[in-house]
Design a protein around this motif. Sequence first.
Motif, PDB file in Angstrom:
ATOM      1  N   ALA A  14       0.641  -1.295  -0.119  1.00 52.96           N
ATOM      2  CA  ALA A  14       0.079   0.003  -0.081  1.00 52.96           C
ATOM      3  C   ALA A  14       0.692   1.230  -0.060  1.00 52.96           C
ATOM      4  CB  ALA A  14      -0.828  -0.123   1.221  1.00 52.96           C
ATOM      5  N   VAL A  15       2.030   1.181   0.500  1.00 53.99           N
ATOM      6  CA  VAL A  15       3.060   2.344   0.576  1.00 53.99           C
ATOM      7  C   VAL A  15       4.354   1.567   0.034  1.00 53.99           C
ATOM      8  CG1 VAL A  15       4.664   3.243   2.336  1.00 53.99           C
ATOM      9  CG2 VAL A  15       2.029   3.739   2.471  1.00 53.99           C
ATOM     10  N   PRO A  52      -0.941  -2.763  -3.892  1.00 53.69           N
ATOM     11  CA  PRO A  52      -1.487  -3.775  -3.086  1.00 53.69           C
ATOM     12  C   PRO A  52      -1.890  -5.025  -3.904  1.00 53.69           C
ATOM     13  CG  PRO A  52      -2.555  -1.722  -2.295  1.00 53.69           C
ATOM     14  CD  PRO A  52      -1.693  -1.443  -3.793  1.00 53.69           C
ATOM     15  N   MET A  53      -2.354  -4.840  -5.036  1.00 48.39           N
ATOM     16  CA  MET A  53      -2.429  -5.910  -5.954  1.00 48.39           C
ATOM     17  C   MET A  53      -1.471  -7.218  -5.853  1.00 48.39           C
ATOM     18  SD  MET A  53      -4.454  -3.515  -6.907  1.00 48.39           S
ATOM     19  CE  MET A  53      -3.628  -2.502  -8.127  1.00 48.39           C
ATOM     20  N   ARG A 107      -1.207  -8.946  -2.846  1.00 46.27           N
ATOM     21  CA  ARG A 107      -2.395 -10.068  -2.728  1.00 46.27           C
ATOM     22  C   ARG A 107      -2.240 -11.171  -3.617  1.00 46.27           C
ATOM     23  NH1 ARG A 107      -8.283  -7.078  -2.611  1.00 46.27           N
ATOM     24  NH2 ARG A 107      -8.729  -8.928  -4.068  1.00 46.27           N
ATOM     25  N   TYR A 135      -6.598  -3.313   6.798  1.00 50.53           N
ATOM     26  CA  TYR A 135      -6.289  -1.969   7.088  1.00 50.53           C
ATOM     27  C   TYR A 135      -7.054  -1.209   8.494  1.00 50.53           C
ATOM     28  CZ  TYR A 135      -3.576  -2.734   2.752  1.00 50.53           C
ATOM     29  OH  TYR A 135      -2.900  -2.974   1.879  1.00 50.53           O
ATOM     30  N   ALA A 187     -10.849  -0.120   4.333  1.00 48.72           N
ATOM     31  CA  ALA A 187     -10.907  -0.364   2.902  1.00 48.72           C
ATOM     32  C   ALA A 187     -12.083  -1.095   2.360  1.00 48.72           C
ATOM     33  CB  ALA A 187      -9.391  -0.812   2.464  1.00 48.72           C
ATOM     34  N   VAL A 188     -12.963  -0.768   2.763  1.00 49.51           N
ATOM     35  CA  VAL A 188     -14.336  -1.443   2.157  1.00 49.51           C
ATOM     36  C   VAL A 188     -15.080  -0.401   1.525  1.00 49.51           C
ATOM     37  CG1 VAL A 188     -14.695  -3.365   3.858  1.00 49.51           C
ATOM     38  CG2 VAL A 188     -15.657  -0.990   4.366  1.00 49.51           C
ATOM     39  N   ALA A 189     -15.794  -0.738   0.457  1.00 52.51           N
ATOM     40  CA  ALA A 189     -16.558   0.418  -0.355  1.00 52.51           C
ATOM     41  C   ALA A 189     -17.962   0.263   0.076  1.00 52.51           C
ATOM     42  CB  ALA A 189     -16.545  -0.225  -1.902  1.00 52.51           C
ATOM     43  N   LEU A 215     -14.284  -7.874  -3.700  1.00 54.30           N
ATOM     44  CA  LEU A 215     -13.703  -6.798  -4.465  1.00 54.30           C
ATOM     45  C   LEU A 215     -12.511  -7.275  -5.050  1.00 54.30           C
ATOM     46  CD1 LEU A 215     -14.825  -4.038  -5.164  1.00 54.30           C
ATOM     47  CD2 LEU A 215     -13.944  -3.078  -3.133  1.00 54.30           C
ATOM     48  N   GLY A 216     -12.484  -6.962  -6.230  1.00 51.63           N
ATOM     49  CA  GLY A 216     -11.057  -7.091  -6.908  1.00 51.63           C
ATOM     50  C   GLY A 216     -10.561  -8.677  -7.468  1.00 51.63           C
ATOM     51  N   GLU A 252     -13.498 -10.953  -8.059  1.00 58.01           N
ATOM     52  CA  GLU A 252     -14.923 -11.305  -8.375  1.00 58.01           C
ATOM     53  C   GLU A 252     -14.882 -12.672  -9.215  1.00 58.01           C
ATOM     54  OE1 GLU A 252     -13.467  -8.288  -9.005  1.00 58.01           O
ATOM     55  OE2 GLU A 252     -14.920  -6.865  -7.852  1.00 58.01           O
ATOM     56  N   ARG A 285     -12.811 -11.142   4.719  1.00 64.78           N
ATOM     57  CA  ARG A 285     -12.272 -11.072   3.553  1.00 64.78           C
ATOM     58  C   ARG A 285     -10.799 -11.543   3.535  1.00 64.78           C
ATOM     59  NH1 ARG A 285     -12.413  -5.490   0.504  1.00 64.78           N
ATOM     60  NH2 ARG A 285     -11.073  -4.886   2.187  1.00 64.78           N
ATOM     61  N   HIS A 309     -16.279  -2.102  -9.818  1.00 63.88           N
ATOM     62  CA  HIS A 309     -14.984  -1.279  -9.742  1.00 63.88           C
ATOM     63  C   HIS A 309     -15.078   0.125  -9.882  1.00 63.88           C
ATOM     64  CE1 HIS A 309     -12.221  -5.199 -10.166  1.00 63.88           C
ATOM     65  NE2 HIS A 309     -13.021  -5.207  -9.489  1.00 63.88           N
ATOM     66  N   ASP A 356     -17.001   5.373  -4.603  1.00 65.19           N
ATOM     67  CA  ASP A 356     -17.230   5.580  -3.262  1.00 65.19           C
ATOM     68  C   ASP A 356     -16.275   5.903  -2.666  1.00 65.19           C
ATOM     69  OD1 ASP A 356     -19.536   5.158  -1.859  1.00 65.19           O
ATOM     70  OD2 ASP A 356     -19.383   3.166  -1.882  1.00 65.19           O
ATOM     71  N   ALA A 415     -10.027   3.555  -0.430  1.00 69.52           N
ATOM     72  CA  ALA A 415     -10.345   2.085   0.183  1.00 69.52           C
ATOM     73  C   ALA A 415     -10.402   1.023  -1.280  1.00 69.52           C
ATOM     74  CB  ALA A 415     -11.615   2.299   0.527  1.00 69.52           C
ATOM     75  N   ARG A 455      -8.586   1.306  -3.994  1.00 74.15           N
ATOM     76  CA  ARG A 455      -6.948   0.919  -4.058  1.00 74.15           C
ATOM     77  C   ARG A 455      -6.408  -0.021  -3.157  1.00 74.15           C
ATOM     78  NH1 ARG A 455      -1.564   2.328  -3.196  1.00 74.15           N
ATOM     79  NH2 ARG A 455      -1.927   3.281  -1.089  1.00 74.15           N
ATOM     80  N   LEU A 456      -6.667   0.214  -1.939  1.00 72.27           N
ATOM     81  CA  LEU A 456      -6.181  -0.767  -0.754  1.00 72.27           C
ATOM     82  C   LEU A 456      -6.886  -2.203  -0.884  1.00 72.27           C
ATOM     83  CD1 LEU A 456      -6.010   1.357   2.367  1.00 72.27           C
ATOM     84  CD2 LEU A 456      -4.173   0.819   0.889  1.00 72.27           C
ATOM     85  N   ALA A 457      -7.944  -2.288  -1.461  1.00 68.92           N
ATOM     86  CA  ALA A 457      -8.869  -3.465  -1.604  1.00 68.92           C
ATOM     87  C   ALA A 457      -8.326  -4.194  -2.759  1.00 68.92           C
ATOM     88  CB  ALA A 457     -10.262  -3.036  -1.532  1.00 68.92           C
ATOM     89  N   GLY A 458      -7.397  -3.505  -3.598  1.00 69.11           N
ATOM     90  CA  GLY A 458      -6.754  -4.210  -4.736  1.00 69.11           C
ATOM     91  C   GLY A 458      -7.480  -4.008  -5.923  1.00 69.11           C
ATOM     92  N   ILE A 459      -7.902  -2.857  -6.191  1.00 69.77           N
ATOM     93  CA  ILE A 459      -8.463  -2.484  -7.273  1.00 69.77           C
ATOM     94  C   ILE A 459      -7.520  -1.273  -8.016  1.00 69.77           C
ATOM     95  CG2 ILE A 459     -10.368  -1.068  -8.656  1.00 69.77           C
ATOM     96  CD1 ILE A 459     -12.299  -2.233  -6.462  1.00 69.77           C
TER      97      ILE A 459
END
Lengths: 267, 342
Positions: free
Chosen positions: A58-59, A78-79, A82, A90, A94-96, A107-108, A110, A167, B215, B221, B225, B227-231
């Motif tokens: 993330a950083v 972060p991808m 992962r 975090y 980091a939820v939408a 998320l990411g 699917e 998650r 996405h 939204d 968040a 980005r951190l969730a991997g998008i």
Amino acid sequence: MTTQTVVPVLEAKGLTKRYGRVVAIDGSDLELMPGEILAVIGDNGAGKSSLIKALSGAVIPDSGEIRLDGEPVAFRNPMEARAAGIETVYQTLAVAPGLDIADNLFLGREQRRAGPLGSVFRMLDRKHMRSEAARHMSELGVATLQNIGQAVESLSGGQRQAVAVARAAAFGSKLVILDEPTAALGVKESNRVLQLIRDVRDRGLPVILISHNMPHVFEIADRIHIQRLGRRIAVITPSSHSMSDAVAIMTGAAPAPDSTGYPQDEG
Amino acid sequence: MSTSTGASTAADFDVRRHDSFGLRLQHALHANPVLGPLAVLILAIIAFSIVNTRFFAAANLSLVLLQVTVIATLALGQTMIILTAGIDLSAGAIAVFSSILMAQFCVKAGMPAVLALLLGFACGTAMGALNGMLVTRIKLPPFIVTLGTLTIFFSLNSVVSNSETVRGTDMPSLMTWTGEAIAIGNFQLSYGSIIMLLLFGFFFYALSRTAWGKHVYATGDDVEAARLAGIRTGRVLFSVYTVAGLLYAVGGWILIGRLASASPNVGTEYNLDSITAVVLGGTSLFGGRGGVIGTLIGALIVGVFRNGLQLAGVEVVWQGFAIGTLVLVAVSLDQWIRKVKG
Ligand SMILES: Nc1ncnc2c1ncn2[C@@H]1O[C@H](COP(=O)(O)OP(=O)(O)OP(=O)(O)O)[C@@H](O)[C@H]1O
Ligand SMILES: [Mg+2]
């Protein structure tokens, strides 16, 4: 002596990260051994979150090196972390908020329908994702969630935290990092998360747990990494030190012991 | 001490069980943002039909649909950008530029119509991609980026067109085909409207049933968040601006059919009208909330009001007044809905 040849799952050396004139991490080290729960404690602003963000992609650290299973890695986002099997909860979760629980869990990553519906029309397999999400959430014992299709913003702070923890636990394949995963949780829910952390460990995945809750840390951790002013100043174990020792070292009231927390260091 | 806490909890509970109408409405609109615009549209149709019986005639309704087709197509692209918490002020300029380019390629360069059309689409896509690149790479605010490109594209319009209008009769029939219609009874459904409706169907599917759509919402939204969730939020944003550019170019093609010409002197109001339709459709300017069905309704609301007020004998100048008021109401409503408690 044989234990010393065990390669850490994750190893960081001399990580540094500056934000303008603020030094968030100042040459920090970290080792995570196979199958252990490593707690990371430290005062507010000690650089705990910055440290784990550097580990999770993330950083991007200014300097220092990170090794995964002994191999140097440099995650650019972060991808990539992962993809390497590192899952992170975090502090900010980091939820939408507008998406539902199932969408957030997946998320990411699917899942698409089988056959041409998925490959040509890219249609999501919502049914499968929802049932899987329901299963993961029930493992956490979040029984009060009536509807897996409920938007995350309509959940309580603790329930949101549960979504983020579920998650990470569901998808981690190498190690799991949790930054204050019980901060918003009630007693019962905290215990569920602690149990889930043990379950993850028992599955063979090591865990890094950041927490300000000393009883939790001492209950669950194999080793305790103490972060102070952007550095690791000591690693202790719940058996070698008491909670008040830990707090004293953390706040600088007591000198840091010269220990890495490995059993062999004491024997 | 403990008894008083108990009493107050019981009281709170009671209050919740007897939620006020306002609170329940707020929750309903929050859960389903299309409800508000749909109610407005239906009420407006009923009201205008009562005021003037000619309003509900099939011929008039097909006129309303025809009048909103270009704006709706632009608003479709605009919706996706606004869903990512962005905004595109250059939508109309891209549409008009693409339409001029297509016409010029046919008439001045003598290209086959299909090729000219595809080049026009490619150009709109490239212009959208330019917006996307400036937003994601140079990280400028979308408002500023598209204000700049709006001005640039607009001046290019005059350059490319030589400030001349190309008449539809001088173009191959494919270019004006979007203006032709099939009759369903007295209802005239233009091919442009059919294209527009199909595009809405396609993007409704893409936004609600594919990972890309999720996405887009997640990025709008909370971009950090997501980005951190991997998008890959940069890619999502870039794709949205690029796709919007293509949609604007398709809008430019429909525009040629609608006006039976390609002119640099039209479309200044399209930039803002497309935003109006999105906002009236209940999509939040703060991103992450809303959708294309709302936008279609929003575009129809604009069309119904303009047409209905005209039939009611209200002077043209007051149409803008009415639409502007509606926009303010819609945005206030959005603010109120967003305050909903979980
Ligand atoms: N994005 C950022 N920009 C500027 N400064 C930052 C940023 N992130 C962290 N910092 C600074 O780095 C230092 C360490 O922050 P960090 O969040 O890592 O602390 P922490 O140990 O996680 O604290 P807490 O226990 O409060 O979560 C702080 O002084 C903070 O202000
Ligand atoms: Mg922190």
